[in-house]
Design a protein around this motif. Structure first.
Motif, mmCIF file in Angstrom:
data_model
loop_
_atom_site.group_PDB
_atom_site.id
_atom_site.type_symbol
_atom_site.label_atom_id
_atom_site.label_comp_id
_atom_site.label_asym_id
_atom_site.label_seq_id
_atom_site.Cartn_x
_atom_site.Cartn_y
_atom_site.Cartn_z
ATOM 1 N N PHE A 34 9.664 16.159 -44.053
ATOM 2 C CA PHE A 34 9.964 15.353 -45.230
ATOM 3 C C PHE A 34 8.981 14.182 -45.370
ATOM 4 N N SER A 35 8.683 13.528 -44.246
ATOM 5 C CA SER A 35 7.904 12.288 -44.311
ATOM 6 C C SER A 35 6.388 12.519 -44.287
ATOM 7 N N ALA A 36 5.927 13.717 -43.900
ATOM 8 C CA ALA A 36 4.485 13.966 -43.795
ATOM 9 C C ALA A 36 3.776 13.694 -45.111
ATOM 10 N N PHE A 37 4.431 14.028 -46.194
ATOM 11 C CA PHE A 37 3.900 13.765 -47.531
ATOM 12 C C PHE A 37 3.504 12.300 -47.702
ATOM 13 N N ALA A 38 4.251 11.395 -47.072
ATOM 14 C CA ALA A 38 4.128 9.965 -47.376
ATOM 15 C C ALA A 38 2.923 9.291 -46.720
ATOM 16 N N TYR A 39 2.328 9.891 -45.687
ATOM 17 C CA TYR A 39 1.199 9.224 -45.016
ATOM 18 C C TYR A 39 -0.015 9.112 -45.941
ATOM 19 N N PRO A 40 -0.550 10.224 -46.462
ATOM 20 C CA PRO A 40 -1.653 10.076 -47.426
ATOM 21 C C PRO A 40 -1.188 9.449 -48.731
ATOM 22 N N TYR A 41 0.073 9.664 -49.078
ATOM 23 C CA TYR A 41 0.628 9.055 -50.288
ATOM 24 C C TYR A 41 0.529 7.532 -50.205
ATOM 25 N N LEU A 42 0.831 6.976 -49.035
ATOM 26 C CA LEU A 42 0.708 5.531 -48.822
ATOM 27 C C LEU A 42 -0.736 5.084 -48.933
ATOM 28 N N ASN B 164 11.587 19.586 -53.533
ATOM 29 C CA ASN B 164 12.032 20.967 -53.328
ATOM 30 C C ASN B 164 12.158 21.304 -51.845
ATOM 31 N N VAL B 165 11.375 20.615 -51.022
ATOM 32 C CA VAL B 165 11.394 20.866 -49.587
ATOM 33 C C VAL B 165 12.744 20.503 -48.967
ATOM 34 N N SER B 166 13.464 19.539 -49.574
ATOM 35 C CA SER B 166 14.759 19.130 -49.021
ATOM 36 C C SER B 166 15.769 20.268 -49.073
ATOM 37 N N THR B 167 15.783 20.987 -50.188
ATOM 38 C CA THR B 167 16.701 22.123 -50.311
ATOM 39 C C THR B 167 16.165 23.349 -49.580
ATOM 40 N N ALA B 168 14.861 23.583 -49.677
ATOM 41 C CA ALA B 168 14.257 24.741 -49.011
ATOM 42 C C ALA B 168 14.329 24.629 -47.495
ATOM 43 N N ALA B 169 14.616 23.418 -46.982
ATOM 44 C CA ALA B 169 14.724 23.234 -45.528
ATOM 45 C C ALA B 169 15.759 24.159 -44.916
ATOM 46 N N ALA B 170 16.806 24.485 -45.685
ATOM 47 C CA ALA B 170 17.818 25.411 -45.168
ATOM 48 C C ALA B 170 17.203 26.769 -44.852
ATOM 49 N N GLY B 171 16.132 27.138 -45.557
ATOM 50 C CA GLY B 171 15.468 28.411 -45.305
ATOM 51 C C GLY B 171 14.413 28.334 -44.228
ATOM 52 N N PHE B 172 13.463 27.388 -44.360
ATOM 53 C CA PHE B 172 12.371 27.371 -43.384
ATOM 54 C C PHE B 172 12.797 26.795 -42.034
ATOM 55 N N ALA B 173 13.814 25.919 -42.008
ATOM 56 C CA ALA B 173 14.272 25.387 -40.721
ATOM 57 C C ALA B 173 14.868 26.499 -39.865
ATOM 58 N N ALA B 174 15.622 27.366 -40.491
ATOM 59 C CA ALA B 174 16.208 28.489 -39.749
ATOM 60 C C ALA B 174 15.130 29.477 -39.312
ATOM 61 N N GLU B 175 14.158 29.729 -40.180
ATOM 62 C CA GLU B 175 13.097 30.688 -39.856
ATOM 63 C C GLU B 175 12.193 30.186 -38.737
ATOM 64 N N PHE B 176 11.912 28.869 -38.752
ATOM 65 C CA PHE B 176 10.988 28.305 -37.767
ATOM 66 C C PHE B 176 11.695 27.626 -36.598
ATOM 67 N N SER C 199 15.593 12.856 -49.374
ATOM 68 C CA SER C 199 15.380 13.706 -48.205
ATOM 69 C C SER C 199 16.652 14.337 -47.667
ATOM 70 N N TRP C 200 17.757 13.579 -47.663
ATOM 71 C CA TRP C 200 18.904 14.008 -46.887
ATOM 72 C C TRP C 200 20.180 14.296 -47.687
ATOM 73 N N ILE C 201 20.234 13.953 -48.967
ATOM 74 C CA ILE C 201 21.471 14.187 -49.718
ATOM 75 C C ILE C 201 21.861 15.670 -49.762
ATOM 76 N N PRO C 202 20.939 16.609 -50.028
ATOM 77 C CA PRO C 202 21.366 18.025 -49.993
ATOM 78 C C PRO C 202 21.907 18.432 -48.626
ATOM 79 N N GLN C 203 21.239 17.978 -47.554
ATOM 80 C CA GLN C 203 21.708 18.288 -46.203
ATOM 81 C C GLN C 203 23.012 17.549 -45.869
ATOM 82 N N TYR C 204 23.193 16.369 -46.440
ATOM 83 C CA TYR C 204 24.409 15.568 -46.206
ATOM 84 C C TYR C 204 25.651 16.342 -46.644
ATOM 85 N N PHE C 205 25.641 16.857 -47.864
ATOM 86 C CA PHE C 205 26.806 17.606 -48.343
ATOM 87 C C PHE C 205 26.958 18.930 -47.598
ATOM 88 N N LEU C 206 25.839 19.514 -47.207
ATOM 89 C CA LEU C 206 25.875 20.797 -46.507
ATOM 90 C C LEU C 206 26.543 20.670 -45.142
#
Length: 427
Positions: free
Chosen positions: A52-60, A29-41, A242-249
């Motif tokens: 996008f990748s922060a999730f993967a460190y403890p996940y690994l 969900n963060v991939s699509t929501a990035a359009a909102g929080f990236a602009a805000e922050f 991570s990037w397909i929603p942003q790719y088309f955008l």
């Protein structure tokens, strides 16, 4: 119709399907929501890649640990605690006030989801018969891709009405509901389930009462080639997620609603690929009795077809052609899922959780590197197609390595009297 009846095995498989759907909804969900929080922050694409990748460190880190925990303490308790963690993390993402709090929430999400798939594999090793393992892994992962497909359109809809924060609150509530139901319906031992039948038990593998000690060194050595192949697949997976929603955008300057629809169509192809991959792998196994054909050769062929499907992206910039290429690439990549996730159960059924955690650590490592490196390449070159070249190269490597896997050589620990003898590791 028989397969549709809510038998005990069907209930367990359905609950695991829902878990895969929810975890991927919370994950992407963060991939699509990035359009909102990236602009805000005010975040750059490299910073978005870090989110996008922060999730993967403890996940690994928690892939192998979580697999061991689920083997030792069971899938029921493991998934209850994991579910609570990832639900809280999803809600905290909606409460984020900037880059740092976003990163912390995503780290907690990775911690919560780190053990989920190994724990699910532990459950399947007890609740799914050998000739249906490919289907079980394929259909559960197909539900995760439904989560991928649903996420862009659903998150955009919630964002357009309420805002990006509320999208995370809703996802977190879904997660909490799943945890409650899982605690009520799942039993560690199939024989203890109130709805289980004698016919179902006859098809299931015998449940070991003792908890064998994990032979870490030999098991890691045996699973290493499988882990490398899964890293090659994981690189492409996390590039897409991570990037397909942003790719088309951005590559085609589409409105966010249209970009979400195109992204969903690509992810929908993965749903079909996951389901077919598991079904075909099991059918090959039933017809030939050959695990190598059903698992490793099938993975190798599908990786080759993924590579071929993505090639047009390097030469053509046309919305229709590129959408078809991405859809075909994701379809064939996802066809590898059923046979790949059946491998830990085929190779090391007594340590299925630990073995699958070792394998999935390959994808988790790719999840750390792929989104950030892809964002860096896009920032530096402005070329949205260039990151897919890395996927093609890794698919070629995975294709060669997958062909050499030997799933028909079951992992067995050495007896004390035979420690001086060399052990087959199978590549």
């Amino acid at each position: 119709m028989r397969a549709l009846r809510l038998r005990a095995t069907s209930i367990v498989l359905l609950m695991l399907c829902l878990m895969y759907f929810i975890t991927y909804l919370d994950r992407v969900n963060v991939s699509t929501a990035a359009a909102g929080f990236a602009a805000e922050f005010g975040l750059s694409r490299t910073e978005i890649g870090l989110v996008f990748s922060a999730f993967a460190y403890p996940y690994l880190v928690f892939q192998i640990i979580g697999g061991w925990v689920s083997d030792k303490f069971g899938a029921r308790r493991t998934l209850i605690w994991c579910g609570l963690l990832w639900a809280v993390a999803t809600i905290l993402t909606g409460l984020a006030g900037g880059l740092v709090s976003l990163l912390l929430a995503r780290l907690l999400l990775g911690l919560g989801e780190g053990a989920t798939f190994p724990a699910a594999t532990t459950a399947m090793s007890r609740w799914v018969s050998k000739d249906r393992r490919g289907f079980a892994q394929g259909i559960t992962h197909a539900f995760s891709r439904v989560g991928n497909a649903v996420a862009p359109a659903a998150i955009v809809l919630v964002m357009s009405v309420y805002g990006w924060r509320q999208a995370f609150y809703i996802c977190g509530i879904f997660s909490l509901v799943w945890v409650i139901v899982w605690a009520l319906v799942f039993t560690e031992d199939p024989a203890a389930h109130p709805r289980i039948t004698e016919a179902e038990l006859a098809d299931l593998p015998a449940t070991r009462k003792s908890k064998p000690q994990v032979p870490w060194g030999p098991l890691f050595k045996r699973m290493l080639p499988v882990t490398i192949v899964y890293f090659c697949y994981g690189w492409t997976l996390w590039l897409f997620l991570s990037w397909i929603p942003q790719y088309f955008l951005h590559s085609y300057n589409l409105a966010i609603q249209k970009s979400a629809l195109f992204a969903s169509s690509v992810f929908l192809a993965g749903v079909i690929g996951d389901t077919l991959g598991g079904l075909i792998s099991d059918r090959i196994l039933r017809r030939t009795g050959n695990l190598r054909k059903a698992r490793s050769i099938m993975v190798s062929v599908c990786m080759f077809l993924t590579l071929l499907s993505l090639l047009p992206l390097l030469f053509v910039h046309d919305l229709t052609i590129c959408t078809l290429a991405l859809s075909a690439g994701f379809f064939f990549a996802e066809m590898t899922i059923g046979p790949m996730w059946a491998l830990p159960m085929d190779i090391a059924p007594e340590y299925a959780g630990t073995a699958s955690g070792m394998m999935n650590s390959g994808s988790a490592l790719a999840a750390i590197i792929s989104p950030v490196l892809s964002g860096f390449v896009i920032d530096r070159t402005g070329n949205w197609e260039l990151p897919f070249l890395g996927s093609m190269l890794l698919m070629a490597l995975g294709m060669v390595l997958a062909y050499r896997l030997q799933p028909d050589q079951k992992f067995e620990t050495q007896l004390p009297s035979a420690r001086h003898k060399p052990m087959k590791v199978g590549v």
